[in-house]
Design an enzyme around this catalytic site. Structure first.
Site, mmCIF file in Angstrom:
data_model
loop_
_atom_site.group_PDB
_atom_site.id
_atom_site.type_symbol
_atom_site.label_atom_id
_atom_site.label_comp_id
_atom_site.label_asym_id
_atom_site.label_seq_id
_atom_site.Cartn_x
_atom_site.Cartn_y
_atom_site.Cartn_z
ATOM 1 N N TYR A 180 -14.612 -1.296 -0.271
ATOM 2 C CA TYR A 180 -15.625 -1.681 0.705
ATOM 3 C C TYR A 180 -17.036 -1.454 0.134
ATOM 4 O O TYR A 180 -17.204 -0.971 -0.988
ATOM 5 C CB TYR A 180 -15.401 -0.932 2.021
ATOM 6 C CG TYR A 180 -14.051 -1.266 2.646
ATOM 7 C CD1 TYR A 180 -13.634 -2.585 2.770
ATOM 8 C CD2 TYR A 180 -13.193 -0.264 3.093
ATOM 9 C CE1 TYR A 180 -12.405 -2.909 3.330
ATOM 10 C CE2 TYR A 180 -11.945 -0.576 3.647
ATOM 11 C CZ TYR A 180 -11.561 -1.896 3.768
ATOM 12 O OH TYR A 180 -10.346 -2.221 4.307
ATOM 13 N N ASP A 270 -3.012 4.738 -2.161
ATOM 14 C CA ASP A 270 -3.563 5.598 -1.107
ATOM 15 C C ASP A 270 -2.519 5.843 -0.021
ATOM 16 O O ASP A 270 -2.321 6.978 0.424
ATOM 17 C CB ASP A 270 -4.795 4.922 -0.508
ATOM 18 C CG ASP A 270 -5.566 5.852 0.383
ATOM 19 O OD1 ASP A 270 -5.951 6.926 -0.102
ATOM 20 O OD2 ASP A 270 -5.783 5.517 1.558
ATOM 21 N N CYS A 348 7.559 11.957 8.899
ATOM 22 C CA CYS A 348 7.323 10.596 8.412
ATOM 23 C C CYS A 348 8.282 10.314 7.258
ATOM 24 O O CYS A 348 8.500 11.166 6.405
ATOM 25 C CB CYS A 348 5.875 10.513 7.933
ATOM 26 S SG CYS A 348 5.517 9.066 6.937
ATOM 27 N N CYS A 351 8.003 4.868 5.013
ATOM 28 C CA CYS A 351 8.484 3.476 4.891
ATOM 29 C C CYS A 351 7.352 2.462 4.994
ATOM 30 O O CYS A 351 7.501 1.306 4.610
ATOM 31 C CB CYS A 351 9.509 3.187 5.980
ATOM 32 S SG CYS A 351 8.821 3.343 7.655
#
Ligand code: ADP
Ligand code: SF4
Length: 700
Positions: A180, A270, A348, A351
């Site tokens: 960005y 990331d 988590c 996936c």
């Protein structure tokens, strides 16, 4: 139970400039797919995390000006008073639980296409991001910013920061990451400027420095100011006075922001999938930051283990434990650690179905947490369910992801549940899939649910129980839920791009054969038109067994849909590492045991490939025999007092794990309630007034 004393450090209050977070659990900015058009959905989604103990809760990218317009991808805005009111719903919800609310102010620079605003994208030197991801491709190249443009963006940032303060935010971001605008000024590939904003690292940092300064001036002592910065590329470049330019950047800005939020540069690294990287994968890039600044540092790494979190702090890597995906999968992760209930964390699985939702342009979905995004519109809570008014005896057949989730939610609602599966262990398709390269963390879907089910007095588990219509009628429950899964077929694929015909040959295999331990012989051609992970991962699996394997797909890429889950580049790398030839844009036409004939999807030109076996990873169809058998026995069902036979998961509509879990949860929530035609509440934008706009006045 009390908190494990060694985890108490995680619950220390922490200052972020003028504001104080109640603990070190920090939900970093992440895409939710909930724009200002869904303000109540968004507020309730974020509130669940505040209720669950996250000390700081941030928005996703929030545009400061129409020149930062990511449409059709979802993004938030802070452009006018209506936007302030939309965000205020979230800040009020977060504050109700004593947490801080942060806003990720954002300018997308050259990586947005301004498809709605039709303004030229802005960039330091006119260099575009030429994405390979079709969702990000565009044909408008950016404008090179002149000094007036730079002043205008600084003004917009300051104005948005003032609006953020009015909306009730406690932490306001300057974003210089992930391609960005701020990031583009930092990197010499984007920034070719010869003025005071280009050249040396000091000059390239100038724009970000000014963005922080104007933000601090705008919010005064009311908000902390955070810098979110990607460090992966800069870490690879030697610095003049420091080991790398990333070190020099942090040194130059060390005293300026109230918090450093540090991360990687591209979405696949990331927000990396567990298939290719483990917990804490950012550490080698961001480990130095704390040595160069006294300001607190937050970073992520799919942290779900409190031991790892504590070590990150004690080893001086991080001050705040950042979480995006762990907070989606378990909004109550901090509360569970605080209450000594670590075993109940819904970890988590990495996936990345959540990130695929953003790429799809829809509100977030999560494999592990079916309530994510459903808090307001369906009234689901990640931890609590309503008790059933009249508990029923419910038999669930099939203990895969759908059956396990349904059993858990029905059990929590107070029903008397029997869960039967023909296999020796529960988990359904995951019993095999967890053994495939990189997929072991996916078994957390099973571990979390089985762990809870084993603690419940009103749920009975019966493995190794094959149930047919006779057995079900004999058991005579009040209700039957079928979660019997789906089968892979040996259907082929036509040039009209639909499944067609069958390839019937003893040398033809499906993923179910591999799961059953039947391995193909000799050189094997994998034909994948499922397009998700299975074709790629089975190719890796066969190659790992020493089977010569080649991969063919009618799509343009291997495992083409994994572009949505950030896995695609790494799938290609994994196949290349195993020296697997990849052929795209081809159909499999025929196979005779010696040769497979392929045809180009568009030209029809044929090529022949020598192979002894073919593995088709294509269409899955429901395993529906049991449902059909029960449907034919309506009288016997009625006589046994069985009122309903429902289907969930893959036997209803074959899909990803996330679909199966959501389907199981949904039915469990709906049993005993009156299902209306409209299954969820519809959110609407908050619009108090639509401002009149006069072009001539605006131009004056
Ligand atoms: P889902 O993803 O919808 O949960 P899965 O394929 O993962 O579906 O799981 C389905 C499970 O149902 C498998 O473990 C399978 O062994 C089991 N199953 C299928 N038919 C029967 C049956 N007739 N009796 C008992 N278990 C069954
Ligand atoms: Fe984690 Fe998958 Fe849920 Fe995303 S969708 S939060 S990666 S379990």
């Amino acid at each position: 139970m009390p908190c494990n004393p060694s985890y108490e450090i995680l619950f220390e209050p922490m200052r972020i400039g003028p504001v104080t977070a109640p603990n070190r659990f920090y939900q970093v900015p992440h895409a939710s797919g909930m724009t200002n058009a869904l303000p109540r959905v968004r507020a309730a989604f974020r509130e669940a995390k505040a209720e669950g103990g996250w000390g700081v809760i941030c928005t996703g990218a929030c545009s400061i000006d129409p020149s930062s317009d990511d449409s059709p991808l979802p993004f938030a805005t802070l452009w006018d008073d209506n936007d302030i009111r939309a965000h205020a719903l979230m800040t009020e919800a977060v504050h109700r639980h004593g947490s801080l609310a942060g806003v990720e102010l954002w300018h997308g620079g050259a990586s947005v296409m301004n498809r709605t605003s039709r303004l030229p994208p802005l960039s330091p030197s006119g260099i575009p991001w030429m994405a390979t991801h079709v969702g990000f491709m565009g044909n408008l190249r950016p404008k090179t910013m002149d000094k007036a443009d730079i002043r205008e963006v600084l003004r917009c940032q300051a104005e948005a920061a003032r609006k953020a303060r009015t909306a009730g935010f406690d932490v306001v971001y300057v974003y210089a990451g992930m391609g960005y605008l701020g990031y583009e000024f930092l990197l010499p590939e984007y920034n070719h400027r010869t003025d005071c904003y280009g050249g040396s690292i000091e000059n390239r940092v100038r724009f970000v420095r000014e963005m922080i300064e104007v933000t601090k001036d705008a919010v005064g002592q009311d908000c902390g100011v955070a810098l979110r910065v990607s460090l992966e590329e800069l870490r690879d470049r030697p610095g003049r006075n420091q080991p790398s330019e990333a070190h020099e950047l942090v040194e130059l800005l060390a005293d300026l922001p109230d918090l450093f939020d540090v991360k990687m540069d591209s979405s696949p690294t990331d927000c990396s999938a567990s298939r290719f990287s483990g917990e804490g994968s950012h550490e080698p890039v961001i480990d130095f930051v704390k040595s160069l600044t006294k300001k607190p540092v937050v970073g992520v790494g799919r942290f779900t283990s409190p031991d790892t979190m504590v070590l990150q702090i004690k080893r001086g890597v991080l001050d705040f434990i950042g979480g995006a995906r762990p907070s989606i999968a378990d909004p109550f992760l901090p509360a569970k650690i605080r209450e000594g209930r670590e075993a109940e964390i819904r970890e988590c699985i990495g996936c990345n179905i959540c990130i695929s939702s953003w790429h799809d342009g829809v509100p977030v979905r999560c494999t592990q947490n079916p309530t994510a995004g459903e808090e307001w519109r369906r009234g689901w809570h990640p931890e609590r369910t309503d008790r059933a008014d009249s508990p029923e005896r419910i038999l669930i057949v099939g203990g895969g992801p759908a059956g396990l989730e349904c059993a858990l939610t029905l059990g929590r609602r107070g029903h008397e549940v029997t869960l039967a599966d023909s296999s020796r262990s529960f988990g359904g398709r995951l019993a095999f899939e967890r053994t495939l390269p990189g997929l072991s963390a996916w078994n957390r879907v099973v571990d979390y649910r089985l762990g809870r089910l084993n603690e419940m007095g009103n749920v009975s588990l019966y493995p190794e129980s094959v149930l047919g219509a006779d057995e079900i009628i004999e058991l005579a429950p009040d209700r039957v839920v079928l979660a019997t899964g789906a089968r892979w077929t040996d259907m082929l694929y036509s040039s009209m791009e639909i499944p067609v015909g069958r390839l019937d040959h003893p040398g033809v295999f499906t993923p179910d054969d591999i799961a059953a331990g039947r391995l193909p012989q000799g050189p094997t051609l994998v034909f994948d038109f499922d397009n998700y992970y299975m074709g790629g991962v089975l190719t890796e699996h066969l190659a790992a067994q020493g089977i010569p394997v080649s991969y063919v797909t009618p799509a343009g890429q291997a495992s083409a849909w994994t572009i949505m889950t950030n896995e695609l580049p790494l799938v290609h790398r994994a196949l290349a590492r195993r020296k697997v030839p990849v052929t795209t844009l081809h159909l499999l036409k025929s196979f005779d045991g010696e040769t497979a004939t392929l045809a180009h999807l568009f030209t029809g030109e044929e090529v022949r490939v020598a192979c002894r076996s073919v593995l088709i990873v294509g269409l899955r169809l429901p395993r529906g025999e049991l449902f059909e058998a029960l449907t034919l026995r309506a009288d016997a069902l009625a006589a046994a007092g069985i009122r309903n036979v429902d289907r969930i998961g893959d036997t209803l509509a074959p899909g990803a794990l996330a679909h199966a879990v959501h389907s199981g949860h949904k039915l469990a929530q709906e049993i005993g309630t009156k299902i209306r035609w409209q299954p969820y509440r519809r959110d609407t934008p908050i619009v108090d007034a639509v401002a009149d706009f006069d072009m001539r006045t605006a131009a004056e």
